[in-house]
Design a protein around this motif. Structure first.
Motif, PDB file in Angstrom:
ATOM      1  N   PHE A  29      -7.703  -1.205   2.820  1.00 44.27           N
ATOM      2  CA  PHE A  29      -7.331  -0.521   1.593  1.00 44.27           C
ATOM      3  C   PHE A  29      -8.055   0.802   1.445  1.00 44.27           C
ATOM      4  O   PHE A  29      -7.467   1.808   1.007  1.00 44.27           O
ATOM      5  CB  PHE A  29      -7.632  -1.455   0.416  1.00 44.27           C
ATOM      6  CG  PHE A  29      -7.333  -0.894  -0.928  1.00 44.27           C
ATOM      7  CD1 PHE A  29      -8.358  -0.630  -1.836  1.00 44.27           C
ATOM      8  CD2 PHE A  29      -6.029  -0.645  -1.325  1.00 44.27           C
ATOM      9  CE1 PHE A  29      -8.087  -0.133  -3.095  1.00 44.27           C
ATOM     10  CE2 PHE A  29      -5.740  -0.144  -2.583  1.00 44.27           C
ATOM     11  CZ  PHE A  29      -6.775   0.104  -3.470  1.00 44.27           C
ATOM     12  N   SER A  30      -9.328   0.839   1.795  1.00 42.86           N
ATOM     13  CA  SER A  30     -10.129   2.047   1.569  1.00 42.86           C
ATOM     14  C   SER A  30      -9.773   3.190   2.520  1.00 42.86           C
ATOM     15  O   SER A  30     -10.333   4.277   2.403  1.00 42.86           O
ATOM     16  CB  SER A  30     -11.614   1.716   1.676  1.00 42.86           C
ATOM     17  OG  SER A  30     -11.914   1.182   2.946  1.00 42.86           O
ATOM     18  N   ASN A  31      -8.842   2.975   3.437  1.00 39.98           N
ATOM     19  CA  ASN A  31      -8.396   4.066   4.313  1.00 39.98           C
ATOM     20  C   ASN A  31      -7.418   5.006   3.613  1.00 39.98           C
ATOM     21  O   ASN A  31      -7.149   6.095   4.112  1.00 39.98           O
ATOM     22  CB  ASN A  31      -7.711   3.498   5.562  1.00 39.98           C
ATOM     23  CG  ASN A  31      -8.701   2.932   6.558  1.00 39.98           C
ATOM     24  OD1 ASN A  31      -9.908   3.089   6.413  1.00 39.98           O
ATOM     25  ND2 ASN A  31      -8.191   2.255   7.563  1.00 39.98           N
ATOM     26  N   TYR A  32      -6.873   4.566   2.470  1.00 40.36           N
ATOM     27  CA  TYR A  32      -5.757   5.272   1.860  1.00 40.36           C
ATOM     28  C   TYR A  32      -6.094   5.822   0.477  1.00 40.36           C
ATOM     29  O   TYR A  32      -6.732   5.159  -0.327  1.00 40.36           O
ATOM     30  CB  TYR A  32      -4.562   4.337   1.695  1.00 40.36           C
ATOM     31  CG  TYR A  32      -4.059   3.730   2.974  1.00 40.36           C
ATOM     32  CD1 TYR A  32      -4.527   2.499   3.414  1.00 40.36           C
ATOM     33  CD2 TYR A  32      -3.114   4.384   3.752  1.00 40.36           C
ATOM     34  CE1 TYR A  32      -4.072   1.945   4.596  1.00 40.36           C
ATOM     35  CE2 TYR A  32      -2.649   3.829   4.932  1.00 40.36           C
ATOM     36  CZ  TYR A  32      -3.134   2.617   5.348  1.00 40.36           C
ATOM     37  OH  TYR A  32      -2.675   2.069   6.517  1.00 40.36           O
ATOM     38  N   ALA A  33      -5.610   7.040   0.234  1.00 38.00           N
ATOM     39  CA  ALA A  33      -5.498   7.461  -1.156  1.00 38.00           C
ATOM     40  C   ALA A  33      -4.375   6.650  -1.791  1.00 38.00           C
ATOM     41  O   ALA A  33      -3.465   6.186  -1.106  1.00 38.00           O
ATOM     42  CB  ALA A  33      -5.189   8.945  -1.240  1.00 38.00           C
ATOM     43  N   MET A  34      -4.456   6.481  -3.091  1.00 39.36           N
ATOM     44  CA  MET A  34      -3.449   5.713  -3.824  1.00 39.36           C
ATOM     45  C   MET A  34      -2.871   6.562  -4.943  1.00 39.36           C
ATOM     46  O   MET A  34      -3.523   7.482  -5.445  1.00 39.36           O
ATOM     47  CB  MET A  34      -4.070   4.445  -4.402  1.00 39.36           C
ATOM     48  CG  MET A  34      -4.607   3.478  -3.368  1.00 39.36           C
ATOM     49  SD  MET A  34      -3.320   2.773  -2.333  1.00 39.36           S
ATOM     50  CE  MET A  34      -2.389   1.827  -3.535  1.00 39.36           C
ATOM     51  N   GLY A  35      -1.658   6.220  -5.324  1.00 39.22           N
ATOM     52  CA  GLY A  35      -1.021   6.971  -6.401  1.00 39.22           C
ATOM     53  C   GLY A  35      -0.180   6.091  -7.284  1.00 39.22           C
ATOM     54  O   GLY A  35       0.193   4.971  -6.909  1.00 39.22           O
ATOM     55  N   LYS A  76     -11.973  -5.169  -4.316  1.00 41.61           N
ATOM     56  CA  LYS A  76     -10.888  -6.043  -4.781  1.00 41.61           C
ATOM     57  C   LYS A  76      -9.527  -5.591  -4.272  1.00 41.61           C
ATOM     58  O   LYS A  76      -8.506  -6.186  -4.638  1.00 41.61           O
ATOM     59  CB  LYS A  76     -10.876  -6.104  -6.309  1.00 41.61           C
ATOM     60  CG  LYS A  76     -12.110  -6.727  -6.910  1.00 41.61           C
ATOM     61  CD  LYS A  76     -11.997  -6.805  -8.432  1.00 41.61           C
ATOM     62  CE  LYS A  76     -13.221  -7.483  -9.026  1.00 41.61           C
ATOM     63  NZ  LYS A  76     -13.137  -7.574 -10.507  1.00 41.61           N
ATOM     64  N   ASN A  77      -9.498  -4.539  -3.477  1.00 42.97           N
ATOM     65  CA  ASN A  77      -8.225  -4.016  -2.960  1.00 42.97           C
ATOM     66  C   ASN A  77      -7.233  -3.747  -4.087  1.00 42.97           C
ATOM     67  O   ASN A  77      -6.041  -4.090  -3.985  1.00 42.97           O
ATOM     68  CB  ASN A  77      -7.609  -4.984  -1.946  1.00 42.97           C
ATOM     69  CG  ASN A  77      -8.350  -4.998  -0.626  1.00 42.97           C
ATOM     70  OD1 ASN A  77      -9.296  -4.234  -0.407  1.00 42.97           O
ATOM     71  ND2 ASN A  77      -7.940  -5.882   0.263  1.00 42.97           N
ATOM     72  N   THR A  78      -7.718  -3.138  -5.141  1.00 42.95           N
ATOM     73  CA  THR A  78      -6.884  -2.954  -6.327  1.00 42.95           C
ATOM     74  C   THR A  78      -7.051  -1.538  -6.877  1.00 42.95           C
ATOM     75  O   THR A  78      -8.156  -0.999  -6.900  1.00 42.95           O
ATOM     76  CB  THR A  78      -7.255  -3.976  -7.416  1.00 42.95           C
ATOM     77  OG1 THR A  78      -7.091  -5.300  -6.895  1.00 42.95           O
ATOM     78  CG2 THR A  78      -6.350  -3.814  -8.636  1.00 42.95           C
ATOM     79  N   VAL A  79      -5.945  -0.967  -7.326  1.00 42.08           N
ATOM     80  CA  VAL A  79      -5.957   0.307  -8.027  1.00 42.08           C
ATOM     81  C   VAL A  79      -5.416   0.066  -9.433  1.00 42.08           C
ATOM     82  O   VAL A  79      -4.540  -0.776  -9.636  1.00 42.08           O
ATOM     83  CB  VAL A  79      -5.142   1.371  -7.274  1.00 42.08           C
ATOM     84  CG1 VAL A  79      -3.677   0.978  -7.163  1.00 42.08           C
ATOM     85  CG2 VAL A  79      -5.291   2.737  -7.930  1.00 42.08           C
ATOM     86  N   TYR A  80      -5.966   0.800 -10.398  1.00 41.35           N
ATOM     87  CA  TYR A  80      -5.612   0.605 -11.797  1.00 41.35           C
ATOM     88  C   TYR A  80      -5.075   1.897 -12.402  1.00 41.35           C
ATOM     89  O   TYR A  80      -5.398   2.999 -11.948  1.00 41.35           O
ATOM     90  CB  TYR A  80      -6.852   0.175 -12.589  1.00 41.35           C
ATOM     91  CG  TYR A  80      -7.535  -1.049 -12.050  1.00 41.35           C
ATOM     92  CD1 TYR A  80      -8.648  -0.929 -11.219  1.00 41.35           C
ATOM     93  CD2 TYR A  80      -7.079  -2.320 -12.371  1.00 41.35           C
ATOM     94  CE1 TYR A  80      -9.287  -2.053 -10.720  1.00 41.35           C
ATOM     95  CE2 TYR A  80      -7.718  -3.451 -11.875  1.00 41.35           C
ATOM     96  CZ  TYR A  80      -8.820  -3.315 -11.045  1.00 41.35           C
ATOM     97  OH  TYR A  80      -9.439  -4.428 -10.559  1.00 41.35           O
TER      98      TYR A  80
END
Length: 124
Positions: A29-35, A76-80
């Motif tokens: 998960f931490s390899n990616y930016a999230m949107g 937690k492999n989670t984005v909010y």
């Protein structure tokens, strides 16, 4: 492959708050930016917010600045997406997405993996 599942959508009144979550599985998960993106009925999907791989850098579309906050928990492999002072014009299906790079990304084409979306409806 990265699998994404959003949760936390619902029907709320204008002026209230809602927090969306997006759980990721698959690659690191931490390899990616999230949107976060959203799509209202009859409109194109639009960018809402982005966070880089570590959570240290974020970006927002102008219409949500000061109201929405994107964050991530790599443990937690989670984005909010914390959404405050909601307006009726925030009504849309909200999608989370994993970018092709680790850095903040604003364009739809910069994202490779998408969740199925969660409905947010804001009533007046």
């Amino acid at each position: 492959q990265v699998q994404l599942v959003e949760s936390g959508g619902g029907l709320v009144q204008a002026g209230t708050s809602l927090r969306l979550s997006c759980a990721a599985s698959g690659r690191t998960f931490s390899n990616y930016a999230m949107g976060w993106f959203r799509q209202a009925p009859g409109k194109e999907r639009e960018f809402v917010a982005t966070v880089n791989w570590s959570g240290s850098n974020t970006g927002y579309t102008d219409s949500v600045k000061g109201r929405f906050t994107i964050s991530r928990d790599n443990a937690k492999n989670t984005v909010y997406l914390q959404m405050n002072s909601l307006k009726t014009e925030d009504t849309a299906v909200y999608y989370c997405a994993a970018a092709r790079s680790a850095f903040v990304s604003f364009a739809l084409y910069a994202y490779e993996y998408w969740g199925p979306g969660t409905q947010v409806t804001v009533s007046s």
